[in-house]
Design an enzyme around this catalytic site. Structure first.
Site, PDB file in Angstrom:
ATOM      1  N   ASN A   9      73.219  30.788  94.672  1.00 25.09           N
ATOM      2  CA  ASN A   9      73.063  29.414  95.166  1.00 25.09           C
ATOM      3  C   ASN A   9      72.874  29.509  96.670  1.00 25.09           C
ATOM      4  O   ASN A   9      73.839  29.703  97.411  1.00 25.09           O
ATOM      5  CB  ASN A   9      74.317  28.596  94.827  1.00 25.09           C
ATOM      6  CG  ASN A   9      74.303  27.226  95.493  1.00 25.09           C
ATOM      7  OD1 ASN A   9      73.242  26.748  95.905  1.00 25.09           O
ATOM      8  ND2 ASN A   9      75.470  26.609  95.603  1.00 25.09           N
ATOM      9  N   LYS A  11      72.191  27.311  98.748  1.00 26.47           N
ATOM     10  CA  LYS A  11      72.573  26.094  99.482  1.00 26.47           C
ATOM     11  C   LYS A  11      71.434  25.723 100.457  1.00 26.47           C
ATOM     12  O   LYS A  11      70.276  26.009 100.186  1.00 26.47           O
ATOM     13  CB  LYS A  11      73.906  26.269 100.199  1.00 26.47           C
ATOM     14  CG  LYS A  11      74.991  26.834  99.276  1.00 26.47           C
ATOM     15  CD  LYS A  11      76.359  26.644  99.830  1.00 26.47           C
ATOM     16  CE  LYS A  11      77.350  27.464  99.022  1.00 26.47           C
ATOM     17  NZ  LYS A  11      78.708  26.964  99.123  1.00 26.47           N
ATOM     18  N   HIS A  95      77.641  20.497  91.592  1.00 26.56           N
ATOM     19  CA  HIS A  95      78.294  21.424  92.522  1.00 26.56           C
ATOM     20  C   HIS A  95      79.329  20.632  93.328  1.00 26.56           C
ATOM     21  O   HIS A  95      79.102  19.460  93.656  1.00 26.56           O
ATOM     22  CB  HIS A  95      77.249  22.055  93.456  1.00 26.56           C
ATOM     23  CG  HIS A  95      77.815  23.167  94.280  1.00 26.56           C
ATOM     24  ND1 HIS A  95      78.568  22.922  95.403  1.00 26.56           N
ATOM     25  CD2 HIS A  95      77.771  24.508  94.123  1.00 26.56           C
ATOM     26  CE1 HIS A  95      78.952  24.086  95.920  1.00 26.56           C
ATOM     27  NE2 HIS A  95      78.479  25.065  95.158  1.00 26.56           N
ATOM     28  N   GLU A  97      80.040  20.538  96.309  1.00 19.92           N
ATOM     29  CA  GLU A  97      79.524  19.929  97.551  1.00 19.92           C
ATOM     30  C   GLU A  97      78.775  18.636  97.244  1.00 19.92           C
ATOM     31  O   GLU A  97      78.807  17.691  98.032  1.00 19.92           O
ATOM     32  CB  GLU A  97      78.637  20.949  98.297  1.00 19.92           C
ATOM     33  CG  GLU A  97      79.492  22.026  98.960  1.00 19.92           C
ATOM     34  CD  GLU A  97      78.827  23.388  99.088  1.00 19.92           C
ATOM     35  OE1 GLU A  97      77.594  23.483  99.015  1.00 19.92           O
ATOM     36  OE2 GLU A  97      79.574  24.378  99.243  1.00 19.92           O
ATOM     37  N   GLU A 167      84.186  26.742  89.326  1.00 23.95           N
ATOM     38  CA  GLU A 167      84.216  27.006  90.762  1.00 23.95           C
ATOM     39  C   GLU A 167      85.398  26.280  91.392  1.00 23.95           C
ATOM     40  O   GLU A 167      85.283  25.097  91.742  1.00 23.95           O
ATOM     41  CB  GLU A 167      82.920  26.500  91.409  1.00 23.95           C
ATOM     42  CG  GLU A 167      81.677  27.168  90.882  1.00 23.95           C
ATOM     43  CD  GLU A 167      80.581  27.193  91.934  1.00 23.95           C
ATOM     44  OE1 GLU A 167      80.205  28.287  92.343  1.00 23.95           O
ATOM     45  OE2 GLU A 167      80.139  26.124  92.371  1.00 23.95           O
ATOM     46  N   SER A 212      83.532  32.651  96.502  1.00 26.87           N
ATOM     47  CA  SER A 212      83.698  33.856  97.324  1.00 26.87           C
ATOM     48  C   SER A 212      83.604  35.148  96.517  1.00 26.87           C
ATOM     49  O   SER A 212      84.350  36.100  96.760  1.00 26.87           O
ATOM     50  CB  SER A 212      85.013  33.788  98.111  1.00 26.87           C
ATOM     51  OG  SER A 212      85.014  32.654  98.962  1.00 26.87           O
TER      52      SER A 212
HETATM   53  C1  PEP Z   1      78.866  28.237  95.610  1.00 24.46           C
HETATM   54  O1  PEP Z   1      78.366  27.617  96.536  1.00 24.46           O
HETATM   55  O2  PEP Z   1      78.606  27.910  94.440  1.00 24.46           O
HETATM   56  C2  PEP Z   1      79.757  29.360  95.932  1.00 24.46           C
HETATM   57  C3  PEP Z   1      80.411  29.945  94.956  1.00 24.46           C
HETATM   58  O3  PEP Z   1      79.835  29.713  97.253  1.00 24.46           O
HETATM   59  P1  PEP Z   1      80.559  31.045  97.850  1.00 24.46           P
HETATM   60  O4  PEP Z   1      80.172  32.185  96.963  1.00 24.46           O
HETATM   61  O5  PEP Z   1      80.012  31.163  99.228  1.00 24.46           O
HETATM   62  O6  PEP Z   1      82.024  30.781  97.806  1.00 24.46           O
END
Ligand code: PEP
Length: 250
Positions: A9, A11, A95, A97, A167, A212
Site C-alpha cells: 500500500n 499510500k 483502510h 486512514e 490492521e 509495521s
Molecule cells: C498500511 O498502511 O496498510 C500499513 C500496514 O502501513 P505500515 O506497514 O507502514 O504500518
C-alpha cells in the site's frame, strides 16, 4: 491451501520517477520473492504507468480506494469500472486512514466493498482496532462490527470474493508490530466468525496482517496458521525490503 498474498500500500507517496524505479526493483528481484503472490496498490494517477510496467509480469496491481457509486455527479471520485479500465485486480476498502481521516463509516465501507466485488475487483477489506479499543479489550467487538457491516449486505458468499486485512490501527506506520500471537488471535477470530456462516469460505478466505510489517518480523508473523500474507505500507516503498517480506512466506 491459501496462496500467500503480499500487497504493498503505497499510500500517497511517490512520483513517476520513483515509482518507475521501485517497480523495476521489484521486477528485477522477483526471483528472490519465493512463491507468494505480489501486488501493489498505487495512487490513482499512477495506474496507467503501473499497468504499462507490470503487464506481462506475475505482479498484480490495484488502487487504495474507490467510490461506492457506479457513475455520476461525484466530483473527485473514482468508480470500480474505471479501475477495471486499468486492469486492476485489487482495491483496498476501509483502510483505517480512510475511516479516521475521511469519515468512512462501516456502512460506506461495506458499500465500497460491494461496488468493488460486483464489478469483478477483489476488495481488500481492512479492519482493526485503535489502541484505546485494544486497551479497553474490545478488539473482537470492533472487528466483528466492521465485518458484520459487509456480511449484512454481501452475505458470506460476498466475503468469499474478497481478502481481509487485519490492521491494528496502533501498529500502522508506528513501528509497533502486533506480536505474532496477538495477530494470530485476531485472525483466528475473524476466520471463526466467517465459519459461523460458512466453514468452506472461512477456510478459503485470505486474511492478511498489516502494521509495521517488514523483512525482519515477517517470518514469525507469516508462520502463524491464520496469517495468509501482509498488507505493507512503509516497507513496500523499498523494493528489497518488500521482496524480503514476500520471501518469508512459508
Ligand atoms: C498500511 O498502511 O496498510 C500499513 C500496514 O502501513 P505500515 O506497514 O507502514 O504500518
Amino acid at each position: 491451501m491459501r496462496h500467500t498474498l503480499v500487497a504493498g500500500n503505497w499510500k500517497m507517496n511517490g512520483s513517476s520517477e520513483s515509482i518507475g524505479e521501485l517497480l523495476e526493483g521489484i521486477k528485477s528481484g522477483l526471483a528472490t520473492a519465493g512463491k507468494a503472490e505480489i501486488a501493489v496498490l498505487c495512487p490513482f494517477v499512477y495506474l496507467a504507468q503501473v499497468k504499462q510496467t507490470l503487464t506481462g509480469t506475475s505482479i498484480g496491481w490495484g488502487a487504495q480506494n474507490l467510490s461506492e457509486h457506479s457513475a455520476g455527479a461525484f466530483t473527485g471520485e473514482v468508480a470500480a469500472s474505471m479501475l477495471l479500465d486499468f486492469d486492476c485486480k485489487y482495491v483496498a476498502v476501509g483502510h483505517s486512514e480512510r475511516r479516521t481521516l475521511y469519515g468512512e463509516t462501516d456502512a460506506v465501507v461495506a458499500q465500497k466493498y460491494q461496488a468493488a466485488r460486483k464489478a469483478g475487483l477483489i476488495p481488500i477489506l481492512c479492519v482493526g482496532e485503535t489502541l484505546d479499543e485494544r486497551e479497553r479489550e474490545v478488539t473482537e467487538e470492533v472487528v466483528a462490527r466492521q465485518l458484520d457491516a459487509v456480511l449484512e449486505i454481501e452475505g458470506v458468499q460476498g466475503m468469499g470474493g474478497g481478502v481481509i486485512a487485519y490492521e491494528p490501527v496502533w501498529a500502522i506506520g508506528t513501528g509497533k508490530t502486533a506480536s505474532p500471537e496477538q495477530a494470530q488471535q485476531v485472525h483466528a477470530f475473524i476466520r471463526s466468525k466467517i465459519a459461523e456462516n460458512d466453514a468452506t469460505i472461512a477456510d478459503q478466505v485470505r486474511i492478511l496482517y498489516g502494521g509495521s510489517m517488514k523483512g525482519a518480523n515477517a517470518p514469525d508473523l507469516l508462520a502463524k496458521p491464520d496469517i495468509d500474507g501482509g498488507l505493507i505500507g512503509g516497507a513496500s516503498l523499498d523494493a528489497a525490503e518488500f521482496l524480503s517480506i514476500a520471501a518469508a512466506a512459508p
